[in-house]
Design a protein around this motif. Structure first.
Motif, PDB file in Angstrom:
ATOM      1  N   SER A 151       0.832  -1.209   0.000  1.00  0.00           N
ATOM      2  CA  SER A 151       0.000   0.000   0.000  1.00  0.00           C
ATOM      3  C   SER A 151       0.863   1.254   0.000  1.00  0.00           C
ATOM      4  O   SER A 151       0.531   2.255  -0.622  1.00  0.00           O
ATOM      5  CB  SER A 151      -0.926   0.003   1.215  1.00  0.00           C
ATOM      6  N   ASP A 168      -5.690  -1.072  -4.938  1.00  0.00           N
ATOM      7  CA  ASP A 168      -5.292  -1.793  -3.728  1.00  0.00           C
ATOM      8  C   ASP A 168      -6.379  -2.809  -3.385  1.00  0.00           C
ATOM      9  O   ASP A 168      -7.472  -2.441  -2.966  1.00  0.00           O
ATOM     10  CB  ASP A 168      -5.088  -0.815  -2.572  1.00  0.00           C
ATOM     11  N   GLU A 169      -6.068  -4.067  -3.571  1.00  0.00           N
ATOM     12  CA  GLU A 169      -7.014  -5.150  -3.280  1.00  0.00           C
ATOM     13  C   GLU A 169      -8.428  -4.841  -3.755  1.00  0.00           C
ATOM     14  O   GLU A 169      -9.354  -4.735  -2.959  1.00  0.00           O
ATOM     15  CB  GLU A 169      -7.000  -5.464  -1.787  1.00  0.00           C
ATOM     16  N   GLN A 225      -8.250   0.515  -1.066  1.00  0.00           N
ATOM     17  CA  GLN A 225      -8.988  -0.640  -0.588  1.00  0.00           C
ATOM     18  C   GLN A 225     -10.351  -0.160  -0.078  1.00  0.00           C
ATOM     19  O   GLN A 225     -10.422   0.908   0.524  1.00  0.00           O
ATOM     20  CB  GLN A 225      -8.205  -1.282   0.543  1.00  0.00           C
TER      21      GLN A 225
HETATM   22 MG   LIG Z   1      -2.223  -2.738   2.130  1.00  0.00          MG
END
Ligand SMILES: [Mg+2]
Ligand SMILES: Nc1ncnc2c1ncn2[C@@H]1O[C@H](COP(=O)(O)OP(=O)(O)OP(=O)(O)O)[C@@H](O)[C@H]1O
Lengths: 268, 284
Positions: free
Chosen positions: B46, B167-168, B89
């Motif tokens: 991240s 991010d994810e 995320q």
């Molecule tokens: Mg992360």
């Protein structure tokens, strides 16, 4: 960014003061603060400072750490000191142009500053040695008798401890949302006051939404575990006075007696 | 055309303590790539993404976009966040607009585009993520989780980034939702030549969709290459707390057992074809 704010600035060490019952510390701090308003003599201050120094030494909190609490009120202190120094009538001690410094002004400035400093130091020593949870526990017990008058003491204490628990979570959330909006080109730093307030909306709305979502989740989770308020609820670690706590109350009484005696004997 | 990190180090400071999150890391993302970024929790993924988008500045080293230092005075932050889109995320947590369209328009409007351009790109982005016209004037809070995720993605797509960093993006979605989002990313990659970098904890997703895989460990890039090559390193990946896709593991076991396999297969589809071919059967 906002991460740096610390609330309930607990200083984590093991000391005699840390182990005291929170009720002792709350009531003791209150008594100490009131005692500061009962005299104006330097002899009295000598006793009050000595007592504070003794408790500080017992608490193992470094002085520099405790003194951090003074930073935010520094301006206020400087301002009151300045006013007292120049705007008190009495015998002139020296002059700077139109401003006259009187002996009385000098004296007043010193004792009011001392009083402010001790007030702040005293209360920060309490928060430094007591976790927020202990504080709420203590407050709940101290105000417990008010339940007779249908004051929702338990509920208020519960709300306070939940609020305290959520502060760091919300700070982190704020940081996260701020970054996400900055990545979309949001600008939180420039513009006039009105523009800035409007620019805060993309931060505030998601923050409120998330706070409400978390609150609802928590309420549901508490409900699912049959939480129904204070009635009949017991504690895992009930507050119970031990020998040390009575000794502490004794010391407090001794402090007040000595203070009164000293103030009475020395007239300055 | 590339987005580059050169000898970048980054530290987090909290409570007077300093913690290194990235160690002398170098990386280049070309145009039209599809990259999966993997690594254990806390390996610095991240952090890396935030540096690419200019949210954090490197302590040492440089971030270059087309060879220009993004920290330079003549490089505006707006240009960077317009060209490198970052999707956090759980991006749905950032929605705030009164209506879906309004929320999606936030990004392009911040870039200072003409109102007409803003509207067009918002509609296009919403179409790309598959949000129907009936949902345009609904409050984003009234949508389902998967729909919210797509609206949030549209909010970044509307800024027409050349590099899309996620991010994810699949966290918390059901299998159908995951597939949909990935199909959408693949489409953007193919039709718009968008360079995409996504973080994922699912090796299966990475094997299925990524062309290139970057593996991070303790703030460093330890492996970087074509997905097929990376998943040969089963032992090495296990040592840093990762694993290879189930299929790759299965095929490695078969090979260790003497089954003659030449190619490296990382998706179930490939594995089936590979085994059938080996046994002399035609692939249907
Ligand atoms: Mg992360
Ligand atoms: N705001 C912060 N303050 C202090 N340390 C941080 C902060 N954010 C991350 N770190 C630390 O930096 C390191 C890298 O974190 P990062 O969030 O980049 O990891 P990650 O690879 O994204 O992990 P995950 O897979 O769990 O998301 C971690 O050790 C983490 O503890």
């Amino acid at each position: 960014m906002i991460r740096d704010i610390t609330i309930g600035q607990y200083y984590s060490v093991d000391s005699t003061i840390h182990r005291l019952d929170p009720r002792v510390k709350i009531l003791g701090t209150l008594a100490y603060m009131i005692s500061l308003f009962t005299f104006r003599d330097f002899a009295g201050y000598a006793v009050a400072v000595l007592f504070f120094a003794l408790v500080l030494a017992l608490s193992k909190v470094p002085f520099s750490y405790a003194a951090r609490g003074l930073k935010p009120i520094f301006i206020l202190m400087a301002f009151t000191a300045f006013l007292n120094l120049f705007w008190t009538d009495g015998t002139v001690f020296f002059r700077v142009g139109a401003l006259a410094v009187t002996w009385e002004g000098l004296y007043k400035m010193i004792y009011i500053s001392l009083r402010l400093i001790l007030l702040v130091l005293g209360s920060s020593l309490m928060t430094l040695t007591t976790t927020p949870n202990q504080l709420t526990d203590g407050l709940e017990r101290i105000f417990g008798p008010l339940k007779v008058f249908r004051v929702p003491v338990h509920e208020m204490a519960m709300m306070m401890s939940i609020a305290l628990r959520f502060i760091p979570i919300l700070i982190e959330e704020t940081n996260r949302i701020m970054k996400a909006q900055t990545a979309r080109g949001a600008d939180f730093e420039s513009g006039n006051l009105l523009q800035r307030l409007r620019n805060m909306l993309p931060l505030l709305i998601p923050l409120f939404v998330s706070a409400i979502r978390r609150a609802t989740d928590l309420a549901l989770a508490m409900d699912a575990r049959c939480y129904h308020g204070g009635a009949g609820r017991t504690k895992m670690y009930p507050l119970r006075y031990r020998v040390n706590d009575f000794v502490a109350y004794g010391c407090l009484v001794a402090y007040i007696v000595i203070l009164r005696a000293v103030v009475w004997v020395c007239p300055w | 055309m590339s987005l580059q990190l050169k000898n970048v180090s980054f530290y987090y400071e909290s409570g007077g303590e300093r913690k290194q999150a990235l160690r002398n890391l170098s990386l280049e993302i070309g145009s039209n790539e599809l990259i999966g970024l993997v690594g254990q929790t806390g390996s610095g993924k991240s952090t890396l993404l935030q540096l690419l988008n200019g949210l954090e500045r490197p302590w040492e080293g440089r971030v270059l976009l087309d060879g220009r230092d993004v920290a330079a005075k003549d490089f505006s932050r707006k240009e960077l966040c317009g060209r490198v889109g970052l999707v956090f995320q759980y991006p749905e947590h950032q929605l705030f607009g009164a209506t879906v369209v309004e929320d999606v328009q936030f990004g392009p409007r911040n870039l200072g585009w003409e109102p007409l351009e803003v509207e067009l790109s918002a509609f296009q982005a919403l179409k790309d993520v598959g949000i129907g016209e009936d949902l345009l004037d609904v409050s984003p809070l009234a949508l389902s989780g998967g729909q919210k995720r797509r609206v949030a993605l549209a909010g970044v797509l509307a800024m027409k980034p050349e590099y899309l960093i996620l991010d994810e993006p699949m966290a918390g979605l059901d299998p159908a939702g995951r597939r949909e989002v990935f199909q959408m990313l693949l489409k953007l990659h193919r039709e718009r030549n968008m360079s995409i970098l996504f973080v994922s904890h699912s090796m299966e997703d990475v094997a299925e969709y990524a062309e290139r895989v970057i593996v991070m460990h303790q703030g460093k890039v330890v492996l970087d290459g074509a997905a097929r090559q990376i998943f040969r390193f089963e032992k090495e990946l296990e040592q840093i707390g990762l694993r290879v896709p189930q299929t790759a593991r299965f095929m490695h076991r078969l090979r260790d057992d003497g089954f003659p396999l030449k190619e490296e297969c990382i998706t179930p589809q490939e594995a089936v074809e590979c085994i059938l071919r080996q046994r002399g059967k035609s692939v249907r």
